[in-house]
Design an enzyme around this catalytic site. Sequence first.
Site, PDB file in Angstrom:
ATOM      1  CE1 TYR A 115      -3.873  -3.506 -10.955  1.00 28.50           C
ATOM      2  CE2 TYR A 115      -4.078  -4.238  -8.681  1.00 28.50           C
ATOM      3  CZ  TYR A 115      -3.359  -4.176  -9.860  1.00 28.50           C
ATOM      4  OH  TYR A 115      -2.131  -4.784  -9.936  1.00 28.50           O
ATOM      5  CG  ASP A 135      -7.999   1.701  -4.273  1.00 28.93           C
ATOM      6  OD1 ASP A 135      -7.278   2.717  -4.302  1.00 28.93           O
ATOM      7  OD2 ASP A 135      -7.617   0.592  -4.658  1.00 28.93           O
ATOM      8  CE  LYS A 180       0.071   1.237  -9.067  1.00 25.10           C
ATOM      9  NZ  LYS A 180       0.034   0.174  -8.055  1.00 25.10           N
ATOM     10  NE  ARG A 206       5.201 -11.357  13.022  1.00 20.93           N
ATOM     11  CZ  ARG A 206       4.683 -11.666  14.223  1.00 20.93           C
ATOM     12  NH1 ARG A 206       3.528 -11.143  14.609  1.00 20.93           N
ATOM     13  NH2 ARG A 206       5.327 -12.479  15.030  1.00 20.93           N
TER      14      ARG A 206
END
Length: 378
Positions: free
Chosen positions: A98, A170, A195, A46
């Site tokens: 978005y 972004d 993406k 982690r």
Amino acid sequence: MRRKTKLIHGGSPFDPFTGAVSVPIYQVSTYKQDDIGVHKGYEYSRTGNPTRHALEQYIADLEEGARGFAFSSGMAAINAVFSLLSAGDHIILTDDVYGGTYRIVTKVLSRLGIEATFADTTSLEDMEKALQLNTKALFVETPTNPLLKVTDIAGVAAWAKARQLLFIVDNTFSTPYWQTPITLGADIVLHSATKYIGGHSDVVAGLAVVSNDKLGEELHFVQNATGGVLGPQDSWLLIRGLKTLGLRMEAHEENAEAIVAYLSRLETIQNIYYPGLPSHPQHELAKRQARGFGGIISFDVGSAEKASAMIKKLKYFTLAESLGAVESLISVPARMTHASIPSERRKQLGITDGLVRISVGIEDSEDLLEDLEQSLKS
């Protein structure tokens, strides 16, 4: 180092432990320590994993930032960055972000005491109106999803710096191949790596890059504390995807330009949204701050019924939520990616029921054009 070379040789292209040309998938949760607190840089996955670490170094190098972070999704990355804020803080966001970003801000952050105002970030005047005494951050999508508005990153960075705001960009639509916001003044860059960076519809992931070590320490604390990290296999898939990013982005754009040219000749299309069009309001800005216009096109066919009829006839465009993959994808934002935004808000922004968004793939452009022509005629 030029950009295509950097995509191959950036970051740490070889495994430091074995010399493997492809960084191995370290499918491991914990690591042997030589003594209490003495280890080889890794103690628990982690906190850090060699495969994920290679990806994080790689994206930091490509974005020309200080440190990179890999998360289990784009929304996990956004959530981690928003976790740098505190109750009582206020954030300004691009108005047509978005739908998932809109949802987390209005439905989650609002419950935690973080306020938000959506503004047209192409207008400094509109942002000034949104500014409050407790404003701590500015979040910009450029180009935006789905209307492809372009914000002046350098201009807005100067505005944000003068007001001591954390400036977050972004960069999903442009990718570091076309645009590097940190070099223009951004503090943090975000990607839905699902993406273009992954590029093959086979991984869900998010990436963040910070401009300085202080922010790096703060974001790593959040990443480690909240645990939304990317697994080693998905990290490896992103490393592999990034190797061909330049080739794919050029192919996406070449096909997109051919489709835009075709759509521009049709009287039945009401509006076309693409930064590469000379008629786009921020066309010159897009040329100045980015190295390419990308592979996303939005256009209005007039109604939800017409959009549905067109989509049913398509053969090479897959009806799907995502974007940025090798295959061409098509969606209706009002009923898919932006359905979480109230209808009145969508109308105000111009996200109509007849708005169609295409993520242009890398197929033969003639096949895509013929497919669009037969579907629109029918």
